[in-house]
Design an enzyme around this catalytic site. Structure first.
Site, mmCIF file in Angstrom:
data_model
loop_
_atom_site.group_PDB
_atom_site.id
_atom_site.type_symbol
_atom_site.label_atom_id
_atom_site.label_comp_id
_atom_site.label_asym_id
_atom_site.label_seq_id
_atom_site.Cartn_x
_atom_site.Cartn_y
_atom_site.Cartn_z
ATOM 1 N N SER A 159 89.600 -3.507 17.832
ATOM 2 C CA SER A 159 90.845 -2.974 18.410
ATOM 3 C C SER A 159 90.807 -1.450 18.470
ATOM 4 O O SER A 159 90.110 -0.787 17.700
ATOM 5 C CB SER A 159 92.051 -3.399 17.570
ATOM 6 O OG SER A 159 92.167 -4.794 17.522
HETATM 7 N N1 SAH Z 1 91.074 -7.405 13.934
HETATM 8 C C1 SAH Z 1 89.852 -7.214 14.700
HETATM 9 C C2 SAH Z 1 90.083 -7.223 16.206
HETATM 10 C C3 SAH Z 1 89.955 -8.513 16.660
HETATM 11 S S1 SAH Z 1 89.924 -8.986 18.333
HETATM 12 C C4 SAH Z 1 89.119 -5.969 14.312
HETATM 13 O O1 SAH Z 1 89.615 -5.209 13.497
HETATM 14 O O2 SAH Z 1 88.012 -5.769 14.802
HETATM 15 C C5 SAH Z 1 90.643 -10.591 18.066
HETATM 16 C C6 SAH Z 1 89.814 -11.561 17.258
HETATM 17 O O3 SAH Z 1 90.602 -12.728 17.096
HETATM 18 C C7 SAH Z 1 88.528 -12.033 17.970
HETATM 19 O O4 SAH Z 1 87.440 -11.849 17.115
HETATM 20 C C8 SAH Z 1 88.795 -13.517 18.232
HETATM 21 O O5 SAH Z 1 87.638 -14.316 18.158
HETATM 22 C C9 SAH Z 1 89.778 -13.852 17.123
HETATM 23 N N2 SAH Z 1 90.621 -15.027 17.351
HETATM 24 C C10 SAH Z 1 91.200 -15.457 18.516
HETATM 25 N N3 SAH Z 1 91.910 -16.578 18.300
HETATM 26 C C11 SAH Z 1 91.789 -16.884 16.968
HETATM 27 C C12 SAH Z 1 92.271 -17.947 16.151
HETATM 28 N N4 SAH Z 1 93.016 -18.941 16.633
HETATM 29 N N5 SAH Z 1 91.953 -17.915 14.845
HETATM 30 C C13 SAH Z 1 91.182 -16.929 14.307
HETATM 31 N N6 SAH Z 1 90.684 -15.914 15.039
HETATM 32 C C14 SAH Z 1 90.979 -15.892 16.367
#
Ligand code: SAH
Length: 223
Positions: A72
């Site tokens: 992010s």
């Molecule tokens: N918090 C992260 C940014 C993540 S982007 C960071 O600091 O880098 C969003 C993430 O959510 C992705 O890796 C995606 O695979 C995950 N994601 C999407 N749907 C999800 C779900 N139902 N359960 C767990 N993770 C999920």
């Protein structure tokens, strides 16, 4: 605060870039100094950047981390973290571990962090990365964040870092009385940041904030 020795791959040059990034976020309106201090301690460039982008790790942008996912934007991380109103010792569940950067920021603020990722390849990478960087207390799980972590509930705070179509009911029920859930909500290309404070099914406070662009929260596990 997490006590680290000098980290391999982190240098005074990176520390300088980090301070500048944090100053930029402050200028954009983040006021919680504890959030800014925590971000000043996390070496963002060591969080899984694809090699073409690692030099740009301290720009205020989202970047690809593989598997079609992104780390992010720092401003977004700061914004969501500030909305959590974290206290040291809070038990926090993050949905969407991704690179692990957000989890590390929460950990630096003294939270007990549990985090779930649905993409198996990212989960294995992030577990290793966080251990290598000294974030030994962060507990990583491979699973579907829509289910939360009932075995470890209740949580003081829940943070969803992917775009949720609706507020996941199961997650609200894994909050303590007075616990908060922060989530970017919406099915379109922009999501509205919302904060829910849960007292009972009959009493849930909803607050609405700015709009952001997240990757979607998807059901089930991948991989
Ligand atoms: N918090 C992260 C940014 C993540 S982007 C960071 O600091 O880098 C969003 C993430 O959510 C992705 O890796 C995606 O695979 C995950 N994601 C999407 N749907 C999800 C779900 N139902 N359960 C767990 N993770 C999920």
């Amino acid at each position: 605060m997490v006590q680290h020795g000098a980290r391999a791959g982190d240098t005074p040059r990176h520390a300088g870039l980090r301070r500048r990034m944090v100053q930029g976020i402050r200028n954009k309106g983040i006021t919680d100094e504890r959030v800014l201090e925590a971000m000043n301690r996390v070496p963002r460039h060591l969080f899984g950047f694809e090699s073409a982008f690692v030099e740009r790790a301290y720009e205020d942008s989202a970047f690809p981390i593989g598997e079609g996912q992104t780390i992010s934007q720092p401003f977004t991380v700061a914004y969501q973290t500030q909305l959590l109103c974290l206290e040291p010792g809070h038990k926090v569940l993050e949905i969407g571990t991704g690179s692990g950067y957000q989890a590390a920021v929460l950990c630096e603020m003294g939270a007990r962090v549990f985090t779930i990722e649905r993409v198996r390849a990212l989960y294995f990478k992030v577990k290793e990365r966080l251990a290598q960087l000294g974030y030994h207390t962060i507990r990583c799980f491979y699973g579907d964040g829509f289910d939360g972590l009932p075995a470890f509930a209740p949580f003081d705070r829940i943070l969803i870092t992917a775009a949720a179509p609706t507020v996941p009911d199961k997650l609200l029920h894994q909050l303590k009385n007075g616990g908060m859930l922060v989530v970017p909500l919406g099915k379109g290309s922009l999501q509205i940041m919302r904060r829910y404070t849960y007292y009972s099914d009959a009493e849930i406070k909803e607050e609405v904030f700015d709009s952001f662009r997240f990757v979607p929260m998807l059901p089930g596990k991948q991989g």
